[in-house]
Design a protein around this motif. Structure first.
Motif, PDB file in Angstrom:
ATOM      1  N   GLY A   1      -4.452  -5.970  -2.419  1.00 48.30           N
ATOM      2  CA  GLY A   1      -4.677  -5.212  -1.203  1.00 48.30           C
ATOM      3  C   GLY A   1      -6.081  -4.627  -1.169  1.00 48.30           C
ATOM      4  N   GLY A   2      -6.446  -4.110   0.018  1.00 52.49           N
ATOM      5  CA  GLY A   2      -7.682  -3.366   0.160  1.00 52.49           C
ATOM      6  C   GLY A   2      -8.961  -4.177   0.210  1.00 52.49           C
TER       7      GLY A   2
ATOM      8  N   SER B   1      -3.416  -0.662   3.735  1.00 53.78           N
ATOM      9  CA  SER B   1      -4.109   0.607   3.525  1.00 53.78           C
ATOM     10  C   SER B   1      -4.480   1.280   4.834  1.00 53.78           C
ATOM     11  CB  SER B   1      -5.351   0.393   2.650  1.00 53.78           C
ATOM     12  OG  SER B   1      -6.187  -0.608   3.190  1.00 53.78           O
TER      13      SER B   1
ATOM     14  N   SER C   1       0.807  -1.225   0.000  1.00 55.45           N
ATOM     15  CA  SER C   1       0.000   0.000   0.000  1.00 55.45           C
ATOM     16  C   SER C   1       0.839   1.274   0.000  1.00 55.45           C
ATOM     17  CB  SER C   1      -0.927   0.009   1.219  1.00 55.45           C
ATOM     18  OG  SER C   1      -1.844  -1.060   1.163  1.00 55.45           O
TER      19      SER C   1
END
Length: 214
Positions: free
Chosen positions: A143-144, A197, A10
């Motif tokens: 990610g996320g 994140s 991130s």
């Protein structure tokens, strides 16, 4: 103490050294290595690990999301990884043992990783040999993603196994960890939290790292 391992997935890759220095109050730098085969995404490899090693005194927690990691674990150790984790799903049991043995022979810490669909029992062949077990709380590869709370019984089951058979082993979770879900992970028995994140999107990164400790 709860340890925090911010994921540089991130971070701003154009300013990676800067962003690694911004997390110097954490405990590990989590490095996600993806090969486009074991998971659909491609990220970074051995040259980047080698380049970031001099930028921080924090241990590098290198998470290999790659097929047949036994081929590369020694090179990641030589590049500066302090802890190398391999997925139990990425090869045969024999080759996962071989990968762990190679990491340990390099004087580094070794760990195994479980995808969400992999049961807690998958750790049993490796439990007494590894330094860390990582439970994915999202599907690996991007990610996320949203935190999968239904992984907490698995975390608790592995915590019980660790306490019984390898008390020095750490238990890490990765995926969707934020200031709310961190408490759920800690309650289930995790003592190392990966957050991407949630750390790098925070206005106050040291404050966010402190908050994630629960």
């Amino acid at each position: 103490m709860i340890k925090i391992a911010p994921s540089i997935l991130s971070a701003d890759f154009a300013n990676l050294e800067r962003d690694i220095r911004r997390i110097d109050t954490a405990d590990y730098v989590h490095v996600d290595v993806m090969d486009g085969m074991f998971v659909p995404n491609i990220t970074i490899g051995i040259p980047v690990v080698m380049c970031i090693r001099p930028t921080t005194a924090l241990p590098l927690d290198v998470h290999l999301m790659i097929c047949r990691p036994v081929r590369y674990v020694e090179q990641f150790c030589d590049a500066g990884a302090d802890l190398v984790t391999v997925h139990v799903e990425s090869d045969t049991e024999e080759n996962i043992h071989a990968a762990i043995d190679k990491i340990l022979a390099k004087g580094k810490r070794a760990g195994i990783v479980l995808k969400p669909a992999t049961p807690a029992e998958a750790v049993l062949p490796f439990l007494e040999k590894v330094n860390l077990i990582l439970v994915m709380t999202v599907e690996p590869g991007f990610g996320g993603q949203k935190f999968m709370a239904d992984m907490m019984p698995k975390v608790s089951a592995i915590r019980a196994l660790i306490d019984e058979r390898n008390p020095c082993c750490e238990l890490e979770v990765d995926g969707g960890v934020d200031p709310v879900t961190c408490k759920t992970c800690i309650a289930a028995g995790a003592n190392v939290l990966v957050a991407g994140s949630a750390v790098y999107k925070a206005e106050d990164i040291p404050g966010r790292i402190a908050a994630l400790r629960g």
